[in-house]
Design a protein around this motif. Structure first.
Motif, mmCIF file in Angstrom:
data_model
loop_
_atom_site.group_PDB
_atom_site.id
_atom_site.type_symbol
_atom_site.label_atom_id
_atom_site.label_comp_id
_atom_site.label_asym_id
_atom_site.label_seq_id
_atom_site.Cartn_x
_atom_site.Cartn_y
_atom_site.Cartn_z
ATOM 1 N N THR A 88 4.707 4.024 -5.421
ATOM 2 C CA THR A 88 4.002 4.165 -6.689
ATOM 3 C C THR A 88 2.506 4.115 -6.442
ATOM 4 O O THR A 88 2.010 3.185 -5.822
ATOM 5 N N ILE A 89 1.807 5.129 -6.923
ATOM 6 C CA ILE A 89 0.349 5.134 -6.792
ATOM 7 C C ILE A 89 -0.218 4.345 -7.959
ATOM 8 O O ILE A 89 0.066 4.663 -9.113
ATOM 9 N N PRO A 90 -0.978 3.279 -7.694
ATOM 10 C CA PRO A 90 -1.526 2.483 -8.791
ATOM 11 C C PRO A 90 -2.518 3.298 -9.619
ATOM 12 O O PRO A 90 -3.154 4.213 -9.094
ATOM 13 N N GLY A 91 -2.647 2.982 -10.870
ATOM 14 C CA GLY A 91 -3.619 3.675 -11.719
ATOM 15 C C GLY A 91 -3.520 3.243 -13.172
ATOM 16 O O GLY A 91 -2.656 2.433 -13.539
#
Lengths: 243, 243
Positions: free
Chosen positions: A138-141
């Motif tokens: 999961t790419i944080p954002g």
């Protein structure tokens, strides 16, 4: 080191915009990744992809076009699926740094290859595609707006993977610092000058102000030449107040 | 937390491709940044910029267009210039993580604003523009090919800044693990089954194989329900070898 990067393949599944494929190739090459796999890319090859690839057209021309995701994963030891959001806990989930750590561990053991897969633009990877993954990255954002362009997602991963596996050395200044004697002489000279221009007074006690000035100069870590510049300035101060 | 992000402004100088401005807005919004400053953007506003911004058109429509870099830096306490390569040592240089650390420190002190500036597409920031910067931020990457798209550079910075200032929590499995008794009963059952199907032999000694199997199951940290599934399978094994 290139050994590490050469064992990572980026797989783009059902990409609909050829421009994103070109941008992905450029993002990869900037971060030393070379192996791009394309599963059923729409409208590819394309002049738009080539234009967006900029100088990374070698990555693009070496890209392997596959008819199925399974075909793109042949010979791979670790499959990581990129996801914009957290999914069902049945997948092992981690952020990009965590995924890069797993990639590094996997690659260390006898050049085992790793694939990181990115889904179609609008909807990402399907559950069936995620079933082929051991890890969900999961790419944080921003939780209120998360709509990363697929080439941007690849850029983020490629950057993090590069940084995780390299150290950057900055050229250090070779200028010599002023030593203790030089600094003490400088402070003595500074105090003389400040006395001369009648800067100190009851409201500006010498001891306190000199301590603040020492604090300032200490923080800047003066070089020999810089101290010499200041002393040159001091020597030129005219006794204007006295005139 | 949004406080942190709201004190960071991204400044694009002399951008020639409006598409990159839109892509930058999208990259920023995905990473919780909102304040975009555009110094002499070419061909802006533009439908291409709006299209590439996707859902980040609010960042785009709030973007401040300036006639000079100095105008874009008004009220800022720390100016960081992005550079693809290392420059003369007269600038304080660091990587993206280092720059994010300096940003965090600066912002902590009474909401002091920070600007991160990105130069024109072909040549980056000029020396005169860099003279306005306290820190030069170098994005690490492939030394043989470094030609990051400006929106990609902003994406990398925005991601790193987001990750530097947040922690991501993954949902943990709430399934109960099998406890010691359950695991020991499981291993006993497994050994019985393996004996029953006459798996053990001189070449496959029971003690050694059971130890390897324990090692495998220990690593997987079996849940209660998973142990129950295996025991159900064992109970269904027919004595086919004996038939």
């Amino acid at each position: 080191m290139d050994y590490t990067f050469d064992n990572v393949r980026v797989v783009m599944v059902n990409t609909t915009e050829p421009g994103n494929i070109g941008a992905a190739a450029r993002a990869m090459k900037n971060m030393s990744l070379s192996y791009l796999y394309l599963v059923n890319p729409k409208g590819y090859p394309s002049a738009i992809a080539t234009a967006r690839a900029s100088g990374a057209d070698d990555v693009l021309s070496n890209a392997v076009v596959c008819e199925s995701l399974k075909e793109a994963l042949q010979g791979v030891y670790l499959v990581i699926g990129a996801s914009a959001r957290q999914r069902n806990i049945k997948w092992r989930q981690m952020d990009v740094v965590g995924a890069c750590s797993e990639i590094q561990k996997t690659i260390m053991a006898e050049s085992q290859k790793v694939a990181v897969i990115f889904g179609t633009e609008r909807t990402g990877l399907t559950n069936e595609e995620l079933d082929l993954c051991q890890i969900l990255m999961t790419i944080p954002g921003n939780s209120h707006y998360f709509s990363l362009n697929v080439a941007s997602a690849i850029q983020v991963f490629a950057y993090q993977n590069y940084v995780y596996n390299t150290t950057i050395e900055f050229k250090k200044s070779t200028n010599k610092l002023a030593n203790f004697d030089e600094l003490e002489n400088f402070y003595a000279h500074l105090a003389q000058v400040l006395e001369y221009i009648e800067y100190f007074e009851d409201k500006r006690p010498k001891a306190l102000l000199m301590r603040r000035l020492r604090r300032f100069f200490t923080r800047a870590m003066p070089e020999k030449e810089e101290v010499a510049i200041f002393r040159g300035i001091f020597r030129n101060i005219k006794p204007f107040k006295k005139l």
